[in-house]
Write an enzyme that holds these catalytic residues in place. Sequence first.
Site, mmCIF file in Angstrom:
data_model
loop_
_atom_site.group_PDB
_atom_site.id
_atom_site.type_symbol
_atom_site.label_atom_id
_atom_site.label_comp_id
_atom_site.label_asym_id
_atom_site.label_seq_id
_atom_site.Cartn_x
_atom_site.Cartn_y
_atom_site.Cartn_z
ATOM 1 N N SER A 100 42.252 42.280 29.895
ATOM 2 C CA SER A 100 41.933 42.959 31.321
ATOM 3 C C SER A 100 43.092 42.215 31.934
ATOM 4 O O SER A 100 43.756 43.131 33.271
ATOM 5 C CB SER A 100 41.162 42.744 32.102
ATOM 6 O OG SER A 100 40.898 41.574 31.684
ATOM 7 N N ASP A 159 36.798 41.452 42.107
ATOM 8 C CA ASP A 159 36.019 42.213 40.701
ATOM 9 C C ASP A 159 34.913 40.582 40.608
ATOM 10 O O ASP A 159 33.796 41.372 39.946
ATOM 11 C CB ASP A 159 35.787 43.386 40.152
ATOM 12 C CG ASP A 159 36.453 42.651 38.842
ATOM 13 O OD1 ASP A 159 37.041 41.595 39.037
ATOM 14 O OD2 ASP A 159 36.581 43.985 38.422
ATOM 15 N N HIS A 182 38.398 39.505 37.497
ATOM 16 C CA HIS A 182 39.879 39.893 37.309
ATOM 17 C C HIS A 182 40.681 39.577 39.305
ATOM 18 O O HIS A 182 39.689 39.688 40.392
ATOM 19 C CB HIS A 182 39.945 41.105 37.191
ATOM 20 C CG HIS A 182 39.536 41.750 35.671
ATOM 21 N ND1 HIS A 182 38.102 42.297 36.298
ATOM 22 C CD2 HIS A 182 39.521 41.508 35.040
ATOM 23 C CE1 HIS A 182 37.919 42.773 34.988
ATOM 24 N NE2 HIS A 182 38.698 42.002 34.045
#
Length: 372
Positions: A37, A345, A348
Amino acid sequence: MKINVLLIVAFSFVVSVRSLPMKPTLNYESIFNFGDSLSDTGNFLISGDVASPTIGRLPYGETFFNRSTGRCSDGRLIIDFIAEASGLPYIQPYLRSVRTNFSVDFTKGANFAVAGATANDFNFFKERGLSVTLLTNKSLDIQFEWFKKLKPSLCKTKPECELYFKKSLFFVGEIGGNDYNYPLLAFRSFKRAMDLVPFVINKIMNVTSALIEEGAVTLVVPGNLPIGCSAVLLERFSDDKGWLYDSRNQCYTPLNSLAKLHNDKLKKGLEALRQKYPQAKIMYADYYSSAMQFFNSPSKYGFTGSVLKACCGGINGRYNAKPNVICGGKGSTTCKDPSTYANWDGIHLTEAAYRHIATGLISGRFISPSYN
Ligand SMILES: *[C@@H]1O[C@H](CO)[C@@H](O)[C@H](O)[C@H]1NC(C)=O
Ligand SMILES: *[C@@H]1O[C@H](CO)[C@@H](O)[C@H](O)[C@H]1NC(C)=O
Ligand SMILES: *[C@@H]1O[C@H](CO)[C@@H](O)[C@H](O)[C@H]1NC(C)=O
Ligand SMILES: *[C@@H]1O[C@H](CO)[C@@H](O)[C@H](O)[C@H]1NC(C)=O
């Protein structure tokens, strides 16, 4: 006559001003990226592995794209800033071409990174009895297979491929962080995560070698971030043993030791690869030290919000990262100015934090050996 001259002067002024920021600082004609990610520009969302994930809606993307793109941030990722610095378009997610019949031109690069991806595959965790639920099975091996599938569309003959890949930049990672995150967040013991390090490094070495054997010449292999400063992991390990927190930044020392162990072994592995493949240029990207700058001195780098708190999610706990409210989900709120936060979040980072790390790479300061 006079007016015409003025017009020409004005016109050329506009052209030169507009072309100035376009002058690339990095000289690559294509970029191929593998990872999770931290660098996924849309594959996970396109894959449909999770139906309507929260990363598929605002506030994801709000800072730069004004819509969600599948990037796990409010805006651009490190790899986007690398593409900008190379004068290239943002790298297209590979699955965009597979899942739709939209023909995508990958001659300027392709992104194989998938959010949630691990270096090792599902069976690796199963064999060790770790019983973790992976969000995706698109591990590093699968991403490498995608690259091999795509390769014939990029170049055909050996000399043609040599010429093409000579001008390509390969980003292998960050990858492997999730191999630790899954067990840690599933409350497996810290030692069991620590024991995975050699296997994670082996897998990264294996795929990096395989890419070189497929023709990659210039490679950047990033290490892990200081995960002891990650809001979700801080929340998960939250305890009252004050001595386990670094007094300088309040990050959780055992987790940062895990990241450092991974990075040290990775650097040693890369040194061995340099001996084995002297024709390749293999660089280590020090995400850890670059991020540590803002965790140690947040206000110096503009992170005037609380640097260990998530910008988006629930306003709860010490880190805004309790698992009952997730960013983009029910009851979630977003901070007013994400550029003053490092953590987006919970897991991340924000575009501002990624920009800081990317700048450190592009300047050559956190990359070794340097580009030239
Ligand atoms: C996002 O919106 C802002 C403000 O309307 C605009 O300036 C910017 O160009 C938009 N960005 C993109 C990538 O469309
Ligand atoms: C893509 O093309 C194939 C064959 O032409 C077709 O069978 C398939 O339905 C198409 N898929 C989409 C998503 O349009
Ligand atoms: C990954 O593979 C395992 C084993 O085949 C399967 O049980 C699991 O559902 C898969 N996970 C995803 C997200 O596809
Ligand atoms: C990577 O590992 C696989 C499976 O163990 C092996 O077959 C392959 O030769 C290795 N590749 C390289 C380049 O080391």
